[in-house]
Design an enzyme around this catalytic site. Sequence first.
Site, PDB file in Angstrom:
ATOM      1  N   GLU A 174       0.790  -1.036   0.025  1.00  0.00           N
ATOM      2  CA  GLU A 174      -0.030  -0.108   0.133  1.00  0.00           C
ATOM      3  C   GLU A 174       0.849   1.233   0.001  1.00  0.00           C
ATOM      4  O   GLU A 174       1.919   1.261   0.776  1.00  0.00           O
ATOM      5  CB  GLU A 174      -1.041  -0.113   1.222  1.00  0.00           C
ATOM      6  CG  GLU A 174      -1.773  -1.152   1.281  1.00  0.00           C
ATOM      7  CD  GLU A 174      -2.865  -1.396   0.371  1.00  0.00           C
ATOM      8  OE1 GLU A 174      -3.084  -0.293  -0.363  1.00  0.00           O
ATOM      9  OE2 GLU A 174      -3.554  -2.356   0.218  1.00  0.00           O
ATOM     10  N   CYS A 176      -1.731   9.338   3.515  1.00  0.00           N
ATOM     11  CA  CYS A 176      -1.568   8.750   2.216  1.00  0.00           C
ATOM     12  C   CYS A 176      -2.730   9.058   1.444  1.00  0.00           C
ATOM     13  O   CYS A 176      -2.730   9.262   0.184  1.00  0.00           O
ATOM     14  CB  CYS A 176      -1.414   7.193   2.235  1.00  0.00           C
ATOM     15  SG  CYS A 176      -2.710   6.383   3.169  1.00  0.00           S
TER      16      CYS A 176
HETATM   17  P1  NAP Z   1       8.705   4.821   3.982  1.00  0.00           P
HETATM   18  O1  NAP Z   1       9.842   5.610   4.050  1.00  0.00           O
HETATM   19  O2  NAP Z   1       8.550   3.959   2.695  1.00  0.00           O
HETATM   20  O3  NAP Z   1       9.058   3.737   5.234  1.00  0.00           O
HETATM   21  C1  NAP Z   1       7.883   2.381   5.330  1.00  0.00           C
HETATM   22  C2  NAP Z   1       8.435   1.462   6.100  1.00  0.00           C
HETATM   23  O4  NAP Z   1       9.619   0.894   5.382  1.00  0.00           O
HETATM   24  C3  NAP Z   1       9.370   1.845   7.347  1.00  0.00           C
HETATM   25  O5  NAP Z   1       9.108   0.847   8.321  1.00  0.00           O
HETATM   26  C4  NAP Z   1      10.504   1.947   6.907  1.00  0.00           C
HETATM   27  O6  NAP Z   1      11.655   1.649   7.879  1.00  0.00           O
HETATM   28  C5  NAP Z   1      10.762   0.692   5.990  1.00  0.00           C
HETATM   29  N1  NAP Z   1      11.759   0.605   4.922  1.00  0.00           N
HETATM   30  C6  NAP Z   1      12.614   1.689   4.468  1.00  0.00           C
HETATM   31  N2  NAP Z   1      13.412   1.291   3.610  1.00  0.00           N
HETATM   32  C7  NAP Z   1      13.189  -0.004   3.456  1.00  0.00           C
HETATM   33  C8  NAP Z   1      13.783  -1.177   2.680  1.00  0.00           C
HETATM   34  N3  NAP Z   1      15.012  -0.709   1.710  1.00  0.00           N
HETATM   35  N4  NAP Z   1      13.526  -2.264   2.602  1.00  0.00           N
HETATM   36  C9  NAP Z   1      12.373  -2.621   3.450  1.00  0.00           C
HETATM   37  N5  NAP Z   1      11.662  -1.704   4.251  1.00  0.00           N
HETATM   38  C10 NAP Z   1      12.309  -0.654   4.156  1.00  0.00           C
HETATM   39  O7  NAP Z   1       7.382   5.485   4.166  1.00  0.00           O
HETATM   40  P2  NAP Z   1       6.805   6.348   5.749  1.00  0.00           P
HETATM   41  O8  NAP Z   1       7.599   7.990   5.341  1.00  0.00           O
HETATM   42  O9  NAP Z   1       7.221   5.731   6.900  1.00  0.00           O
HETATM   43  O10 NAP Z   1       5.249   6.712   5.367  1.00  0.00           O
HETATM   44  C11 NAP Z   1       4.952   7.509   4.289  1.00  0.00           C
HETATM   45  C12 NAP Z   1       4.537   6.712   2.765  1.00  0.00           C
HETATM   46  O11 NAP Z   1       3.638   5.920   3.225  1.00  0.00           O
HETATM   47  C13 NAP Z   1       3.720   7.840   1.971  1.00  0.00           C
HETATM   48  O12 NAP Z   1       4.190   7.598   0.823  1.00  0.00           O
HETATM   49  C14 NAP Z   1       2.358   7.516   2.375  1.00  0.00           C
HETATM   50  O13 NAP Z   1       1.543   7.697   1.206  1.00  0.00           O
HETATM   51  C15 NAP Z   1       2.477   5.797   2.604  1.00  0.00           C
HETATM   52  N6  NAP Z   1       1.373   5.500   3.013  1.00  0.00           N
HETATM   53  C16 NAP Z   1       0.506   4.746   2.359  1.00  0.00           C
HETATM   54  C17 NAP Z   1      -0.694   4.105   3.039  1.00  0.00           C
HETATM   55  C18 NAP Z   1      -1.734   3.215   2.180  1.00  0.00           C
HETATM   56  O14 NAP Z   1      -2.404   2.644   2.760  1.00  0.00           O
HETATM   57  N7  NAP Z   1      -1.650   3.265   0.724  1.00  0.00           N
HETATM   58  C19 NAP Z   1      -0.999   4.247   4.314  1.00  0.00           C
HETATM   59  C20 NAP Z   1       0.092   5.056   4.986  1.00  0.00           C
HETATM   60  C21 NAP Z   1       1.022   5.470   4.427  1.00  0.00           C
HETATM   61  P3  NAP Z   1      12.423   2.904   8.608  1.00  0.00           P
HETATM   62  O15 NAP Z   1      11.213   3.998   8.902  1.00  0.00           O
HETATM   63  O16 NAP Z   1      13.260   2.228   9.573  1.00  0.00           O
HETATM   64  O17 NAP Z   1      13.013   3.712   7.218  1.00  0.00           O
END
Ligand code: NAP
Length: 521
Positions: free
Chosen positions: A284, A318
Amino acid sequence: MAEQGFRITYATMSADNEELHRLYDQGIETARSWLGKEHPLYVNGEAREGSGYRDTLSPIDGTLIGRFAQGTREDVRDAIAAAKAAAASWGNRPWQERVAIVRRAADLITERRYELAALMAMEVGKNRLEALGDVEESADLLRWNANEMEKHDGFRTEMQPLGSPGEYYDVLRPYGVWAVISPFNFPMALAAGPSSAALVAGNTVVFKPAHLGVFTGLKLYEIYMEAGVPKDVFHFLSGPGSVVGDEIVNHPDVGGITFTGSYEVGMSIYRSFAKDYPKPVICEMGGKNPTIVSDKADLDKATDGVMRSAFGFGGQKCSACSRVYIQRSVYDAFVQQLKEKTEKIKVGNPLERDVYLGPVIDENAVATFEEAAAEARKNGTIITGGERLTEGEFAKGTYVQPTIAEVPEDSWVWKKELFVPFVVVAPYDTLEEAIAKANDTQYGLTAGFYSEDRAEIDLWLNSIEAGVIYVNRRAGATTGAWPGVQPFGGWKGSGTTGKAGGGPYYVQQYMREQSRTVIEE
Ligand code: NAP
């Protein structure tokens, strides 16, 4: 189900309820007593320190939330090995027992909602109602997933016998070890929804929370343990995405994964997760969610809805509304009204009851905000906002003004997910043109429309490309879905499965079909 008391959802417009705020104030005191300590990660119930501890600071004022163990690749491998060893006994337990445990966890979340919400507010900066909404949604997601198992009788379906007498039936069976990687912005709900679906379905779980939001993730782990999830069934792996996340994604013994987060990380997981054979990947991802306001709209409803969706939790959902197309004849009136409402938003410490907008999550978010504001100043117009707030109570945190801007439609600001309180507006002439613009994006998560004309509504409903869509909603133009009310999932670059959390096709994704024939003659 536990007594629900004053139930807050994302559609709650205000809560002038003294009792609720008294309980929330108590919750703040409890959550404060948790701050500033060291927290291990948990592999098979064993507390570990990983490679050492990392500080998590509050975006409100830099207070030390806690110091969290940073898992190593070895910790992840050990957790996956333990989860794999536990998979058969958990998966073969009667589904009713798994459902009962998850329902107990839901009730514990509900019981502790004030302190959990207060902790979340301190950790990521949500206001009172938004934080309570996230906690209540978490409990409801657990209940929804448990109810789905029950409604479908554990997904066992009798089939037609053919030829020899015997048992002919079809079952959905778990995959084994399921990974859950969650984002910072719904640090409880987006860990609770996928993990509870995986658990009721009979999978064991390795869980990696976002580093911002890690304490809320730890609280969820503690609740699962208290509710009776066995320690070898659920593992809590705090630590960097580049180490813990990467090891999880690339480990052959992880049978399926739910990732919620950015498009960039989600797409890389989607492309790389399956190696020797196909494996389910529920990603997602982000959004660039549009709202269209027709000249047949009720502008009061439309401006309320856009204001709430653009600026609720600082645009860090999001589902946030970040683009608005307004029919030319009502453009000035709409923008004026939206500006007036936006300028009344109270920015400040989100723990205070009358504050609507708290800080953005960190300095990176402030930098994105400042880049967008600079682009608007250079090539367009800032209608209101555009500045970082640094005086007085804002000095130690990451605060920015809610911002409305006009920017040329070919600017990057119209395309990139900003994840800050920044919305761009533009006029349109025909609804067909506005829908084409709204759809001209790699994303397809949520969308909103305001018009009192049924033919226009039908045209929009039948042509907008997004998974969660709303018409004439004052409580939020594009935000505020609730399990069992608005299933939540994205199309296009916003989601990989076309199925939605809190909806009728969700839990099934955590299982694979097995057709069983047992001949009795
Ligand atoms: P993110 O930076 O992509 O991080 C999400 C998760 O992935 C975190 O636990 C992060 O860990 C981990 N991660 C980072 N690099 C990784 C890798 N190389 N391999 C595996 N895991 C990795 O996103 P965020 O800033 O936390 O959240 C915001 C984003 O989420 C926005 O783009 C938003 O639109 C999206 N979102 C989507 C939905 C939906 O339902 N569609 C809902 C909520 C949020 P670390 O924190 O330790 O880096």
